[in-house]
Design an enzyme around this catalytic site. Structure first.
Site, PDB file in Angstrom:
ATOM      1  N   ASP A 176       0.871  -1.166   0.000  1.00  7.40           N
ATOM      2  CA  ASP A 176       0.000   0.000   0.000  1.00  7.40           C
ATOM      3  C   ASP A 176       0.916   1.227   0.000  1.00  7.40           C
ATOM      4  O   ASP A 176       2.091   1.121   0.347  1.00  7.40           O
ATOM      5  CB  ASP A 176      -0.893  -0.038   1.244  1.00  7.40           C
ATOM      6  CG  ASP A 176      -1.715   1.228   1.396  1.00  7.40           C
ATOM      7  OD1 ASP A 176      -2.368   1.622   0.422  1.00  7.40           O
ATOM      8  OD2 ASP A 176      -1.691   1.814   2.492  1.00  7.40           O
ATOM      9  N   ASP A 211      -1.292  -0.690   6.213  1.00  9.52           N
ATOM     10  CA  ASP A 211      -1.362  -0.124   7.556  1.00  9.52           C
ATOM     11  C   ASP A 211      -2.768   0.170   8.049  1.00  9.52           C
ATOM     12  O   ASP A 211      -2.997   0.262   9.251  1.00  9.52           O
ATOM     13  CB  ASP A 211      -0.549   1.166   7.637  1.00  9.52           C
ATOM     14  CG  ASP A 211      -1.211   2.303   6.868  1.00  9.52           C
ATOM     15  OD1 ASP A 211      -1.654   2.068   5.720  1.00  9.52           O
ATOM     16  OD2 ASP A 211      -1.311   3.410   7.412  1.00  9.52           O
ATOM     17  N   ASP A 247      -6.978  -1.907   4.523  1.00 10.53           N
ATOM     18  CA  ASP A 247      -6.057  -2.923   4.002  1.00 10.53           C
ATOM     19  C   ASP A 247      -6.313  -4.302   4.609  1.00 10.53           C
ATOM     20  O   ASP A 247      -5.701  -5.285   4.182  1.00 10.53           O
ATOM     21  CB  ASP A 247      -4.596  -2.522   4.288  1.00 10.53           C
ATOM     22  CG  ASP A 247      -4.185  -1.262   3.537  1.00 10.53           C
ATOM     23  OD1 ASP A 247      -4.646  -1.108   2.388  1.00 10.53           O
ATOM     24  OD2 ASP A 247      -3.421  -0.462   4.095  1.00 10.53           O
TER      25      ASP A 247
END
Length: 869
Positions: A546, A764, A768
């Site tokens: 990410d 994080d 996600d």
């Protein structure tokens, strides 16, 4: 599913651990059972409708395999607190058996509890050498540790040093001006035990230079020592008597007297009686292929061919080896737990009269205030109410640089207060605190075994019967086939084969290696939830990242200030004017400007509070939504905003440097004007983490083939960002469910090229969590920040630094290397001794020394993982 954990105190046999696991898993109602040899813990998962008490059945199984093991169910923190603390400190338990306040004395809160030398906790004006635990106005000679009588000049509950004017010579618990020559064991800056407020039984114990001896089982050691004395008596008789026994002479077997034989048998019973008992009990249970059976068979065979001294010697060396092996395992477990000893034993809870009482952290509730002295562990997560200090968070995050905390800042349980005294409001209960969560993750990790660990357990199950069969064939076939081959010679060779074939080294070293690797990772601030995932990291070939908060900081930062050529203000002044104007706004961009100004501002020019908004007095403030802010700061009109605001205020922009396409795509620009004159342009961006580039380069060196970024940012921003990191691929404008779809597509491509390859996802945020769950290895960044991400992930990076990600992969590879070193070393040495024994070169003495020696070496090799830097 119902989950229960049981402590198996006294578990020293890895093969027995495997038997317990297998047998318990076959119990009715048990979904899964796992024994962690490294932590001596049995984890049992029961079906939801299971209502019976399974503990009696577990105890029966355990005691049938190893009768000396104590089985106890692990309890929750709130129940465990009273038991463990009252056992450690019997004096703190009330007659009813409930835990009372420790040590049932309430003390006033005085900053004399902060040792001499602590920065910024002593007000100016206190005379040098004046004791600091006496309130102003207390007559000389009045004891200073009495709660009552505190003058009204010091507000109740407010920490305070001694105000100026305290008479010199007033007694104190911890005088800052201790006269020269006064004995003191407490170095400056370290709180003494007397002022810690903790009972003596909770203070650190001094280690003896012989502390390693405490890991040896004293009962076994005494029994072996007595056996040695009897064995030596037999040797003396053997040397002095050469009487022949007719039956043995006819069989051409070693000559020895009946007295000599009797002495050796007595020595054997003393030394190896327990081994023989366990071997026969295994035969009765029809589960006898273990080291006890191998040693009993080998030594009984030695007696049968007349090798009485050697039979006793083999059992003696074996028992000595087991003694040191169990001591090494116990020390290894202790080392791991000491390394993870981040959970505090007590807390200083503030009382209504301004003092404090020392209680277990489990007794402190959310919203209570606690006092944390220099040198103490933070007992519970909370927010600082008063005080400034440096916090050592290395036990939690692996970060060696102390972190500054002040009023309004957060502190995490398990970190260590290095300097000033703090008053903290508790925000989380003990079982939900950071230290408890970390220990739970690490302890539970041992139950999730790596494929290699499971393979070795299965391998040993078939290995032992095979070597027993091989030994029988070695003893029986050659004399029947080869001319001049003596039965007693080949029986002896078969016995040597049995002795060296014990699987202890293999079964012990593998779980210890993985748990050592998990412990080493936790020292670096990386929490791995099991050996399965630690080994899985070594198979990862593709990593998907990410962007926000993972590769980037996730917050806006001031990256640059552009000034016009003929501007009259420097960068610092432009930033300070902007910060003053933005100080009343909560917009993320405004907060980033204020934060940057605080970081840049010179300490001498800042006021005591560090509030940049007061650097220039703000007398007027107008916010234009979507445009910016106009404020009067220090008698100057300051406009801070975008180009539209500049046009609205008729500000002429001139002489600014031209930006390249990369910067214009990834930066947000804020324009600043002072008194109608353009002053400068502030560039703000969600910047790359400082260590991201280096971490990605390390990952490539560690064997990662492909790095990919999947982000919800626009295509232009995402690709510009990825270009600076040399990522192999980037997918932009992806929603959470689309990230999972992208991950599945990348995973299919990766496995098409290599069926054993795994894909890791690094993220994080709560958005996600689906991808973290779906990936082969999910890696959460940023520690306990997002509970959803931590729960879904298999690996947790506590600080969120990209360097920790590379550390995780490096430790995983080193751990796997140690595991394979142990396996090949153990099998290699055994194969050599088996060959030497088959050729008649190696004796049983050499075989047993080789067996226990290999076991000790692989245990020590496993534990060197804990010393990884």
């Amino acid at each position: 599913m119902i989950k229960k954990e049981y402590s198996l105190k006294g578990l020293g046999c890895a093969n027995c651990a495997a038997k317990i696991e297998e047998t318990v898993s076959r119990l009715k109602g048990v979904e899964n059972a796992s024994v962690s040899f490294a932590t001596a813990t049995l984890t049992v998962e029961l079906k939801d409708d299971y209502e019976d008490d399974i503990r009696p059945a577990i105890e029966n199984i355990v005691h049938s395999i190893e009768s000396h093991i104590e089985v106890s169910e692990k309890v929750k923190y709130q129940d465990e607190a009273s038991r463990s603390l009252s056992m450690a400190c019997p004096s703190v338990s009330s007659p009813s058996g409930t835990l009372s306040v420790l040590p049932s004395v309430t003390r006033p809160v005085l900053l004399s509890d902060t040792p001499s030398g602590t920065p910024s906790d002593t007000p100016s004006g206190t005379p040098s050498g004046t004791p600091s635990d006496t309130p102003s106005g207390t007559p000389s000679g009045t004891p200073s540790d009495t709660p009552s009588g505190t003058p009204s000049g010091t507000p109740s509950g407010t920490p305070s040093d001694t105000p100026s004017g305290t008479p010199s010579g007033t007694p104190s618990d911890t005088p800052s001006g201790t006269p020269s020559g006064t004995p003191s064991d407490t170095p400056s800056g370290t709180p003494s035990d007397n002022s810690s407020g903790a009972p003596s039984c909770l203070r650190p114990k001094q280690k003896s230079r012989f502390s390693s001896l405490r890991y040896i089982d004293k009962t076994s050691a005494v029994r072996i020592f007595i056996g040695i004395l009897v064995y030596l008596a037999g040797i003396l008789i053997h040397i002095s008597h050469k009487t022949e026994i007719p039956v043995l002479s006819a069989l051409e077997i070693v000559h020895q007297s009946p007295a000599e034989s009797f002495i050796f048998v007595i020595a054997y019973v003393i030394i190896g009686g327990g081994v023989v008992y366990r071997a026969f009990r295994g035969i009765v249970r029809r589960d006898f292929f273990d080291e006890n059976f191998l040693m009993t068979t080998a030594t009984f065979g030695a007696f049968a061919i007349g090798e009485f001294p050697e039979a006793v010697a083999v059992m003696l060396f074996y028992q000595i080896g087991v003694l040191f092996q169990e001591a090494a395992v116990s020390r290894s477990r202790k080392s791991i737990y000491e390394m993870m000893d981040i959970r505090p034993d007590y807390a200083h809870r503030m009382t209504a009269d301004g003092g404090y009482e020392t209680v277990p952290p489990q007794e402190v509730g959310i919203g209570d205030s606690i006092l944390i002295k220099p040198g103490e562990k933070v007992p519970l997560d909370g927010t600082v109410l008063t005080g400034v200090s440096f916090m050592d968070t290395s036990a939690l995050t692996g970060e060696s640089v102390p972190k500054t905390v002040r009023e309004g800042g957060a502190v995490l349980s398990g970190s260590i207060n290095k300097s000033g005294t703090l008053t903290v409001r508790v925000e989380k209960s003990f079982e939900q605190s950071t230290a408890s969560k970390i220990l739970d993750l690490v302890e539970n990790a041992a139950a999730k075994k790596a494929p290699t660990e499971k393979f070795i357990t299965r391998f040993s199950r078939y290995y032992t019967p095979l070597v027993v069969l091989a030994a029988v064939l070695i003893a029986a076939l050659p004399p029947l086939i080869l001319p001049d081959a003596a039965f007693n010679d080949w029986i002896y060779r078969g016995l040597v084969f049995l002795v060296i074939s014990c699987p202890c080294a293999l079964v012990i070293s593998v779980p210890l290696s993985y748990f050592g690797g998990i412990g080493a990772a936790s020292k670096k601030g990386v929490l791995v939830k099991g050996g399965h995932y630690l080994e899985g990291l070594t198979q990862v070939k593709t990593i998907i990242f990410d962007k926000t908060g993972t590769l980037s900081k996730g917050v806006f930062d001031v990256v640059r200030i552009d000034l016009p050529k003929n501007g009259i203000y420097d960068e610092t002044t432009v930033l300070r004017y902007s910060a003053a104007a933005e100080s009343f706004s909560n917009h993320p961009i405004a907060l980033s400007i204020v934060r940057a100004a605080k970081e840049r501002d010179d300490t001498k020019e800042r006021n005591d509070t560090g509030d940049v908004s007061k650097t220039f007095e703000v007398t007027a403030h107008t916010e234009y939504p979507g445009l910016g802010i106009v404020a009067v700061c220090g008698e100057k009109v300051v406009a801070v905003g975008n180009l539209k605001l500049m046009r609205q205020e008729n500000i002429i922009l001139s002489d600014l440097p031209v930006l390249g396409p990369l910067l214009s795509d990834t930066e947000t620009h804020i324009y600043v004007a002072v008194d109608g004159m353009f002053a400068g342009r502030i560039a703000i961006s969600d910047v790359v983490k400082p260590d991201s580039r280096e971490a990605l380069a390390r990952l490539k060196q560690l064997g990662i083939k492909k790095t990919v970024m999947v982000t919800g940012d626009t295509d232009k921003v995402g690709r510009s960002f990825a270009a600076g990191l040399n990522l192999d691929d980037v997918y932009t404008e992806r929603l959470p469910h689309e990230k999972v779809e992208t991950l599945e597509r990348i995973e299919a491509e990766t496995k098409a090229a290599d069926s054993n390859a795994k894909v890791a996802f690094v993220g994080d945020g709560i958005n996600d969590a689906p991808a973290l769950t779906r990936a082969d290895i999910g890696i959460a960044v940023g520690g306990i920040g997002s509970d959803a991400a931590v729960e879904a992930a298999d690996v947790v990076l506590m600080t969120g630094d990209s360097a920790q990600l590379a550390d995780a992969f490096e430790i995983a590879q080193i751990t796997k290397s140690v595991v394979y070193q142990n396996i090949f070393f153990a099998l290699g040495v055994k194969l050599i001794f088996m060959t030497l024994g088959l050729l008649g070169i190696a004796s049983m003495w050499e075989a047993v020394i080789g067996d226990v020696g290999v076991t000790l070496i692989v245990v020590l090799n496993s534990m060197r993982l804990l010393r990884l830097k």
